[in-house]
Each structure stands twice: as structure tokens, then as C-alpha cells.
Write a protein that holds these residues in place. Sequence first.
Motif, PDB file in Angstrom:
ATOM      1  N   ASN A  92      41.948  32.355  35.429  1.00 46.57           N
ATOM      2  CA  ASN A  92      41.666  33.751  35.760  1.00 46.57           C
ATOM      3  C   ASN A  92      42.651  34.231  36.808  1.00 46.57           C
ATOM      4  O   ASN A  92      42.960  33.510  37.757  1.00 46.57           O
ATOM      5  CB  ASN A  92      40.257  33.887  36.344  1.00 46.57           C
ATOM      6  CG  ASN A  92      39.206  33.540  35.333  1.00 46.57           C
ATOM      7  OD1 ASN A  92      39.464  33.610  34.149  1.00 46.57           O
ATOM      8  ND2 ASN A  92      38.038  33.157  35.791  1.00 46.57           N
ATOM      9  N   PRO A  93      43.142  35.465  36.673  1.00 47.19           N
ATOM     10  CA  PRO A  93      44.060  35.957  37.698  1.00 47.19           C
ATOM     11  C   PRO A  93      43.342  36.113  39.038  1.00 47.19           C
ATOM     12  O   PRO A  93      42.194  36.516  39.096  1.00 47.19           O
ATOM     13  CB  PRO A  93      44.515  37.317  37.157  1.00 47.19           C
ATOM     14  CG  PRO A  93      43.584  37.664  36.077  1.00 47.19           C
ATOM     15  CD  PRO A  93      42.973  36.416  35.579  1.00 47.19           C
ATOM     16  N   LYS A  94      44.055  35.797  40.110  1.00 47.57           N
ATOM     17  CA  LYS A  94      43.437  35.880  41.436  1.00 47.57           C
ATOM     18  C   LYS A  94      43.384  37.312  41.933  1.00 47.57           C
ATOM     19  O   LYS A  94      42.519  37.669  42.727  1.00 47.57           O
ATOM     20  CB  LYS A  94      44.231  35.057  42.455  1.00 47.57           C
ATOM     21  CG  LYS A  94      43.859  33.614  42.492  1.00 47.57           C
ATOM     22  CD  LYS A  94      43.591  33.107  43.898  1.00 47.57           C
ATOM     23  CE  LYS A  94      43.046  31.705  43.851  1.00 47.57           C
ATOM     24  NZ  LYS A  94      44.000  30.681  44.285  1.00 47.57           N
ATOM     25  N   GLY A  95      44.340  38.126  41.528  1.00 47.41           N
ATOM     26  CA  GLY A  95      44.317  39.516  41.950  1.00 47.41           C
ATOM     27  C   GLY A  95      43.502  40.345  40.976  1.00 47.41           C
ATOM     28  O   GLY A  95      43.075  39.870  39.917  1.00 47.41           O
ATOM     29  N   THR A  96      43.288  41.610  41.336  1.00 46.79           N
ATOM     30  CA  THR A  96      42.497  42.468  40.457  1.00 46.79           C
ATOM     31  C   THR A  96      43.335  43.449  39.670  1.00 46.79           C
ATOM     32  O   THR A  96      42.871  43.990  38.683  1.00 46.79           O
ATOM     33  CB  THR A  96      41.474  43.269  41.266  1.00 46.79           C
ATOM     34  OG1 THR A  96      42.166  43.998  42.262  1.00 46.79           O
ATOM     35  CG2 THR A  96      40.484  42.343  41.910  1.00 46.79           C
ATOM     36  N   ARG A  97      44.548  43.712  40.101  1.00 44.68           N
ATOM     37  CA  ARG A  97      45.376  44.657  39.352  1.00 44.68           C
ATOM     38  C   ARG A  97      46.764  44.066  39.205  1.00 44.68           C
ATOM     39  O   ARG A  97      47.257  43.375  40.079  1.00 44.68           O
ATOM     40  CB  ARG A  97      45.486  46.009  40.077  1.00 44.68           C
ATOM     41  CG  ARG A  97      44.168  46.725  40.255  1.00 44.68           C
ATOM     42  CD  ARG A  97      43.632  47.258  38.947  1.00 44.68           C
ATOM     43  NE  ARG A  97      42.386  47.965  39.109  1.00 44.68           N
ATOM     44  CZ  ARG A  97      41.190  47.489  38.746  1.00 44.68           C
ATOM     45  NH1 ARG A  97      41.094  46.288  38.203  1.00 44.68           N
ATOM     46  NH2 ARG A  97      40.102  48.206  38.923  1.00 44.68           N
TER      47      ARG A  97
ATOM     48  N   ASN B 123      33.821  30.231  31.355  1.00 47.44           N
ATOM     49  CA  ASN B 123      34.627  30.557  32.509  1.00 47.44           C
ATOM     50  C   ASN B 123      33.907  31.686  33.231  1.00 47.44           C
ATOM     51  O   ASN B 123      33.164  32.417  32.606  1.00 47.44           O
ATOM     52  CB  ASN B 123      35.949  31.096  31.977  1.00 47.44           C
ATOM     53  CG  ASN B 123      37.075  30.775  32.888  1.00 47.44           C
ATOM     54  OD1 ASN B 123      36.885  30.616  34.066  1.00 47.44           O
ATOM     55  ND2 ASN B 123      38.250  30.699  32.310  1.00 47.44           N
ATOM     56  N   SER B 124      34.174  31.881  34.506  1.00 46.52           N
ATOM     57  CA  SER B 124      33.472  32.980  35.167  1.00 46.52           C
ATOM     58  C   SER B 124      33.879  34.332  34.592  1.00 46.52           C
ATOM     59  O   SER B 124      33.159  35.306  34.707  1.00 46.52           O
ATOM     60  CB  SER B 124      33.721  32.945  36.672  1.00 46.52           C
ATOM     61  OG  SER B 124      35.091  32.828  36.923  1.00 46.52           O
ATOM     62  N   TRP B 125      35.049  34.402  33.973  1.00 48.97           N
ATOM     63  CA  TRP B 125      35.413  35.565  33.163  1.00 48.97           C
ATOM     64  C   TRP B 125      35.801  35.005  31.802  1.00 48.97           C
ATOM     65  O   TRP B 125      36.884  34.494  31.640  1.00 48.97           O
ATOM     66  CB  TRP B 125      36.568  36.323  33.796  1.00 48.97           C
ATOM     67  CG  TRP B 125      37.092  37.483  32.977  1.00 48.97           C
ATOM     68  CD1 TRP B 125      36.601  37.966  31.812  1.00 48.97           C
ATOM     69  CD2 TRP B 125      38.218  38.290  33.295  1.00 48.97           C
ATOM     70  NE1 TRP B 125      37.350  39.021  31.367  1.00 48.97           N
ATOM     71  CE2 TRP B 125      38.348  39.255  32.262  1.00 48.97           C
ATOM     72  CE3 TRP B 125      39.141  38.314  34.337  1.00 48.97           C
ATOM     73  CZ2 TRP B 125      39.340  40.223  32.262  1.00 48.97           C
ATOM     74  CZ3 TRP B 125      40.134  39.282  34.331  1.00 48.97           C
ATOM     75  CH2 TRP B 125      40.227  40.224  33.301  1.00 48.97           C
ATOM     76  N   TYR B 145      34.332  42.231  41.111  1.00 53.16           N
ATOM     77  CA  TYR B 145      35.643  41.933  41.672  1.00 53.16           C
ATOM     78  C   TYR B 145      36.753  42.558  40.832  1.00 53.16           C
ATOM     79  O   TYR B 145      37.653  43.197  41.353  1.00 53.16           O
ATOM     80  CB  TYR B 145      35.801  40.410  41.743  1.00 53.16           C
ATOM     81  CG  TYR B 145      37.106  39.946  42.306  1.00 53.16           C
ATOM     82  CD1 TYR B 145      37.999  39.230  41.527  1.00 53.16           C
ATOM     83  CD2 TYR B 145      37.448  40.203  43.623  1.00 53.16           C
ATOM     84  CE1 TYR B 145      39.201  38.789  42.044  1.00 53.16           C
ATOM     85  CE2 TYR B 145      38.643  39.773  44.142  1.00 53.16           C
ATOM     86  CZ  TYR B 145      39.520  39.058  43.347  1.00 53.16           C
ATOM     87  OH  TYR B 145      40.715  38.628  43.851  1.00 53.16           O
ATOM     88  N   TYR B 146      36.681  42.399  39.505  1.00 57.51           N
ATOM     89  CA  TYR B 146      37.766  42.907  38.675  1.00 57.51           C
ATOM     90  C   TYR B 146      37.588  44.378  38.320  1.00 57.51           C
ATOM     91  O   TYR B 146      38.565  45.072  38.093  1.00 57.51           O
ATOM     92  CB  TYR B 146      37.891  42.079  37.384  1.00 57.51           C
ATOM     93  CG  TYR B 146      38.429  40.695  37.626  1.00 57.51           C
ATOM     94  CD1 TYR B 146      37.623  39.578  37.472  1.00 57.51           C
ATOM     95  CD2 TYR B 146      39.738  40.499  38.023  1.00 57.51           C
ATOM     96  CE1 TYR B 146      38.115  38.309  37.702  1.00 57.51           C
ATOM     97  CE2 TYR B 146      40.231  39.234  38.248  1.00 57.51           C
ATOM     98  CZ  TYR B 146      39.404  38.143  38.093  1.00 57.51           C
ATOM     99  OH  TYR B 146      39.896  36.885  38.319  1.00 57.51           O
ATOM    100  N   ASN B 147      36.322  44.814  38.223  1.00 57.74           N
ATOM    101  CA  ASN B 147      36.031  46.239  38.041  1.00 57.74           C
ATOM    102  C   ASN B 147      36.807  46.847  36.872  1.00 57.74           C
ATOM    103  O   ASN B 147      37.542  47.828  37.024  1.00 57.74           O
ATOM    104  CB  ASN B 147      36.356  47.010  39.326  1.00 57.74           C
ATOM    105  CG  ASN B 147      35.443  48.168  39.502  1.00 57.74           C
ATOM    106  OD1 ASN B 147      34.754  48.569  38.563  1.00 57.74           O
ATOM    107  ND2 ASN B 147      35.432  48.736  40.686  1.00 57.74           N
ATOM    108  N   PHE B 151      39.057  50.582  35.891  1.00 63.38           N
ATOM    109  CA  PHE B 151      40.433  50.594  35.401  1.00 63.38           C
ATOM    110  C   PHE B 151      40.528  51.352  34.084  1.00 63.38           C
ATOM    111  O   PHE B 151      41.498  52.033  33.802  1.00 63.38           O
ATOM    112  CB  PHE B 151      40.884  49.141  35.219  1.00 63.38           C
ATOM    113  CG  PHE B 151      42.350  48.974  35.043  1.00 63.38           C
ATOM    114  CD1 PHE B 151      42.846  48.330  33.927  1.00 63.38           C
ATOM    115  CD2 PHE B 151      43.235  49.451  35.982  1.00 63.38           C
ATOM    116  CE1 PHE B 151      44.201  48.167  33.756  1.00 63.38           C
ATOM    117  CE2 PHE B 151      44.601  49.288  35.815  1.00 63.38           C
ATOM    118  CZ  PHE B 151      45.081  48.641  34.705  1.00 63.38           C
TER     119      PHE B 151
END
Lengths: 122, 171
Positions: A92-97, B123-125, B145-147, B151
Motif C-alpha cells: 500500500n502506498p504510504k502517502g495519500t496523494r 490487505n488493509s486496502w 486516511y486515503y479518502n 479525490f
Amino acid sequence: MIQPQTRLNVADNSGARELMCIRIIGTSNRRYAHIGDVIVAVIKEAIPNSPLEKSEVIRAVIVRTCKELKRNNGMKIRYDDNAAVVIDQEGNPKGTRIFGAIARELRQLNFTKIVSLAPEVL
Amino acid sequence: RVFSSFNVRAFLQNAEDVDEVFDDLFNKYGKVVFRRNEQRPSIAEVDDDAETLSFAVAVAKVASDVKAGDIKVLFVKPLVYWTRFFIIATAFSRPQIDAIASRIRDLGEKQYGKVPSGDTKPNSWTLLDFGDVVVHIFLPEQRDYYNLEEFYGNAKSIDLPFENQPPPFRG
């Protein structure tokens, strides 16, 4: 063509700014990494007050290379810099964007999460 | 409308004439605003993908059978070109993610013949990529967190025919 000691920009808002490649994950003794390959990298520069700190060893996926990416229809995509997206052990990517355009090859390589966060897919 | 070719630069050098030129154009042709010939209301586009839409709604129904929370089906075709629908769901534990994912996979294989690529281990996502439909299964913290809904805020949300349970309060 990313190899150990290569410096890469970070294309997300995880907190790191610059990474240095240490190792390419995959087959043993691989020389170069391209778009879609996972590398082990160390953070050389980070934003202050972020969860990631300098000299932390993390994994990243390469999303932009100065070496052109060739497609079967003859199209070549060449970026102006080398960049990667910081990833965790689960992928999973650590950042959000994500910043910048992403090549659609990442979708075939099971990085659809990065593609779904990308502002533009080429 | 047909535009006759003007030497615009020559006209723009004489600033006073420009207004007159444009006024003449308006008088001759009327206020012409460029309109894309294929402009349709956003709802019309959904009908093109009726099959994909029915698959997306079926997947959402399966997810709600397993008590996933806050299921949303977003029509993202006008925003991204690489897929049609996003389905976002919340699961509250890893075994539940596993259950939702395996049921969706079975539904895809048996009824629609589609095999998803994506995460095999929970996976959590967890993401399941069916080509035209992409399923995102989050744990509650990851969803915040990812929202993704923010987006893709411009995407039209598809109403689901069944009762959508809000995520229950977990103390």
C-alpha cells in the motif's frame, strides 16, 4: 534504468523528498530497474515533522524514469526525472496523494492503488 | 458556423479597431459560443455501460450481504479513462475483508466470467480489478486516511437499490 546509488524524487506526499536506491527487488543480481519495479531505498531528504525520517530504509515503486518506456504499439514515454512512490510491506502506498502523470503499465503490474490515486494516467 | 480567416494580429495592433471588428463579427454572426457536438447529460453516459453497471450493483449487493459498511458505487468514466466504476466498501476485520473479497471473486467468475487481478492476500486496502470495475475494500482507518471519495468527489454516485447500512459505532 535505476541502479543502486541512483537518487530519485518522491512522487507522493508521504513525507520523503529524495530517495537513494540501494537494491532492486526481484530476480537476483538484477542490473537496472524500470518503471513498475520495486526497489529498496534509503531516504536522503525528508520534510520536517513527517512520519518518514532521513536515513530510514523503505521500499518504493518506480513511477517515472528518464529512460524511455517502450510500448508494443511503438509509443515511447520519457519523463524528465526519476521518481518513485513510497510503499509499505503490504504494497500500500504510504502517502495519500500522488503527483505527476503515471504510466498505465503500473496497472498491469498490480499497482492499481497507485493508479487510482494518480491525477493523470498516460 | 464558418469563420472566415482574419489576420488577427494585424487587427490587434490597432486597439481601437479591435472593438469595432469584434462588434462587427457579433452583429454578423450573433453570439457564437463553441459547443461540443457530443455534449450529453452525465446521466446518459451511464446507460452505455448498463452491463457493467449491473455487475457493479451485483458486487455491491454481495458486499452488503457480508455486512460491509458504507458501500458506494462511483461512476468515474467521465474522470478517468482506464475504468468505469469504482466500488468502495468498508470492512471491519481482516477475515471480513477476506470473506468479501472471495465472494466478489466467486460472483465475478461464475456469473460474469471475469477474473480479477489485484490483491490475493487480505490487505488493509484490498483492491480487486475487474477491468471496467475496480473494487476497493478498506479498513475504517485506511478509508479515512486515503479518502478516495474526496479525490473522486466529482464522480456521480450511483444509488443502490438495497438498504445501505452506515458503519456501526465501534466503541
